[in-house]
Every structure is written in C-alpha cells, then in structure tokens.
Design a protein around this motif. Structure first.
Motif, mmCIF file in Angstrom:
data_model
loop_
_atom_site.group_PDB
_atom_site.id
_atom_site.type_symbol
_atom_site.label_atom_id
_atom_site.label_comp_id
_atom_site.label_asym_id
_atom_site.label_seq_id
_atom_site.Cartn_x
_atom_site.Cartn_y
_atom_site.Cartn_z
ATOM 1 N N THR A 1 1.354 24.148 7.643
ATOM 2 C CA THR A 1 1.312 24.819 8.940
ATOM 3 C C THR A 1 0.013 24.435 9.645
ATOM 4 O OG1 THR A 1 2.572 26.703 8.108
ATOM 5 C CG2 THR A 1 1.277 27.061 10.099
ATOM 6 N N PHE A 2 0.122 23.951 10.875
ATOM 7 C CA PHE A 2 -1.091 23.561 11.585
ATOM 8 C C PHE A 2 -1.429 24.532 12.708
ATOM 9 C CE2 PHE A 2 2.189 21.507 14.149
ATOM 10 C CZ PHE A 2 1.761 21.743 15.450
ATOM 11 N N TYR A 3 -0.526 25.475 12.998
ATOM 12 C CA TYR A 3 -0.737 26.391 14.113
ATOM 13 C C TYR A 3 -0.567 27.820 13.629
ATOM 14 C CZ TYR A 3 -0.202 28.458 18.780
ATOM 15 O OH TYR A 3 -0.351 29.214 19.911
ATOM 16 N N PHE B 1 7.563 22.287 11.524
ATOM 17 C CA PHE B 1 8.554 22.575 12.568
ATOM 18 C C PHE B 1 8.512 24.041 12.997
ATOM 19 C CE2 PHE B 1 10.156 18.726 10.530
ATOM 20 C CZ PHE B 1 10.395 17.934 11.640
ATOM 21 N N THR B 2 8.179 24.934 12.071
ATOM 22 C CA THR B 2 8.039 26.341 12.479
ATOM 23 C C THR B 2 6.802 26.519 13.374
ATOM 24 O OG1 THR B 2 6.905 26.878 10.395
ATOM 25 C CG2 THR B 2 9.281 27.272 10.496
ATOM 26 N N SER B 3 5.780 25.691 13.163
ATOM 27 C CA SER B 3 4.626 25.709 14.067
ATOM 28 C C SER B 3 5.056 25.288 15.468
ATOM 29 C CB SER B 3 3.530 24.769 13.555
ATOM 30 O OG SER B 3 2.918 25.255 12.382
ATOM 31 N N LEU B 4 5.916 24.268 15.543
ATOM 32 C CA LEU B 4 6.427 23.831 16.842
ATOM 33 C C LEU B 4 7.284 24.923 17.485
ATOM 34 C CD1 LEU B 4 7.497 20.100 16.283
ATOM 35 C CD2 LEU B 4 5.357 20.981 17.209
ATOM 36 N N TYR C 1 6.693 26.562 21.125
ATOM 37 C CA TYR C 1 7.766 26.501 22.126
ATOM 38 C C TYR C 1 8.155 27.899 22.595
ATOM 39 C CZ TYR C 1 12.154 25.025 24.343
ATOM 40 O OH TYR C 1 13.174 24.796 25.241
ATOM 41 N N SER C 2 8.247 28.841 21.651
ATOM 42 C CA SER C 2 8.655 30.209 21.992
ATOM 43 C C SER C 2 7.604 30.919 22.845
ATOM 44 C CB SER C 2 8.932 31.017 20.722
ATOM 45 O OG SER C 2 7.747 31.190 19.969
ATOM 46 N N GLN C 3 6.349 30.454 22.748
ATOM 47 C CA GLN C 3 5.276 31.029 23.562
ATOM 48 C C GLN C 3 5.213 30.413 24.957
ATOM 49 O OE1 GLN C 3 1.630 30.741 21.292
ATOM 50 N NE2 GLN C 3 2.559 31.724 19.522
#
Length: 258
Positions: A238-240, A22-25, A29-31
């Motif tokens: 983490t995937f991103y 979810f932190t990756s998402l 999103y923030s970008q």
C-alpha cells in the motif's frame, strides 16, 4: 475538476503489482482525484527482442531504438502491456482507457540523438485538452510512451520522462513513480526525503545508478510551481494511507517542511 495525480508504473513491477496497490488507487479515485497512469514494459520488451534475435543495447539507461527495435517496443507497450494493465484496473472497478502517445497526438515527440540512440524521443508537446476531456468523464487514461512527430515518425520515449511531461502539462498535484523498490535506497535504507542537490550528489557518488538515473532526473525536471514534490514508491505494498500520506521517497526542489 478535481486534483490530478500522475502515476508511472515501471515495467519491472507490472507483474508484481499487489492488490493493495489497486486498493490505494481505489481510495484516490473515490476521493475525487483524477488519475493518469503511464507505464513502461522493459522486461517484456527484452524478452521479445531476445525471442526474435533482435540486438539491443542501453546507453545511459535508455534503450537504443532502431527501426526493428521500435516495432517490437510499440507492439509490447501499446499492445500487450497496455491492455493487460487496463484489464487489471477494470477488475478493481476502475474505469480505464488504454492509449499510446500517438493517439490524438497525445505525446508529440522529437529525436534526442538519432546517431547515438536511434528513434528515442523526448516530449515537446502534450495534448492536455484531450486528457482533461477524459478525466472530466472520470476515465483513467493508461498511456504507453510511444510518441510521434508532425511527420508521423514514431519514437520510443522513456516512460519516466513521459510521465514527468504529462504531470507538468496537467499541472498535477502529485507525480508518483511506482517501482519494485520502496524508493531511493542508500546502503539498504530508504531515503525518505531528497532535494535536487542531494539527488545530484547521490548520482555523482554512484548511490543512484542505472535505470534509477532517468527516473530521478524526470522527477527533478517535473518539479514546478504547481508540482512541488515527486514520490518514488513500491508497487508491492500500500502506498497511499487513509490520512493522505504516500510512503516512499519524496523529492523536492530544496529542503523544507515535510
């Protein structure tokens, strides 16, 4: 409007999605990335079918869907699983809206083979304007893969192929399949890069089998001029990364510079 990433979450990983997923998402999103999520729910469907003593079988990775099975599939996917995922996303301050492919004729479907598979459908049209309106408002659509035809008949659509069709319709920059494994595995090791040719060879050799077959076929079918690579990643980590790298298997039409 910013670039779009379509993320498909497999049913087997939904209960194991890590905080780092979810932190990756959040980072995406923030970008300014537009995020669309398509989800499955196979294990939950299987449990409910068993509880209700409804017979079910798989044919080439697809669940044969009778009218009775379809009722359960829709109840679990569009009801329980969809709202659980929306709730999780909102806990991480990711504004989300839950939908099924029936809403606003989001996924228009047609039967694949009623005699063989029952009410299993394929996507023949995506209402991309509806999705773009939501993305412009910075919502994250969370979609259960139930579609319908113009007569109102509903169909169970494989979530992988639904995600591929949506990515193609939206001309998404990236399509990511989130699973319970790091990607395509060969003898226990991650295959970091694959092409259409190597995918076909791995299917023929039995390296790719079962539920991974419709996943990689959907990935290959989604490749286009606007979408030149598809990723298969794990939802347990983490995937991103901060530098924009996605960890997993990258699938492209042919070998090139990675």
């Amino acid at each position: 409007m910013g670039e779009t990433i379509v993320i498909k979450c497999g049913g087997s990983i939904l209960s194991e999605l890590s905080p780092s997923f979810f932190t990756s998402l959040q980072a995406l999103y923030s970008q300014g990335m537009n995020i669309v999520i398509v989800h499955g729910g196979g294990p939950e469907i299987g449990q409910m079918l068993k509880r209700l003593n409804v017979c079910s079988e798989f044919i080439n990775g697809l669940r044969k869907t009778t009218e009775e099975v379809l009722e359960v599939v829709e109840m679990i996917l569009s009801g329980k699983v969809n709202k659980q995922l929306v709730s999780l996303l909102q806990q991480y301050h990711l504004p989300s809206i839950g939908l099924s492919g029936v809403d606003a004729r989001l996924l228009e479907a047609a039967s694949i083979d009623v005699a063989k598979l029952g009410y299993v459908g394929e996507v023949v049209n995506v209402n991309e304007q509806f999705l773009n309106d939501l993305l412009l408002s910075r919502y994250i659509p969370v979609i259960s893969p139930i579609g319908s035809d113009r007569k109102g008949q509903k169909y169970n659509i494989n979530a992988d192929t639904a995600a591929g069709s949506i990515a193609k319709a939206l001309q998404a920059k990236q399509l990511v399949f989130v699973t319970d494994v790091p990607g395509i595995l060969q003898n226990g090791s991650l295959v970091e890069h694959a092409t259409i040719e190597t995918i076909e060879n791995m299917i023929d050799d039995g390296i790719i089998s079962g539920g991974m077959i419709p996943k990689v076929k959907a990935a290959v079918a989604a490749l286009s001029e606007s979408l030149d690579e598809v990723m298969i990643v794990s939802g347990k980590t983490t995937f991103y990364s901060e530098n924009g790298r996605i960890y997993g298997t990258i699938i492209r039409k042919e070998a090139g510079v990675y």
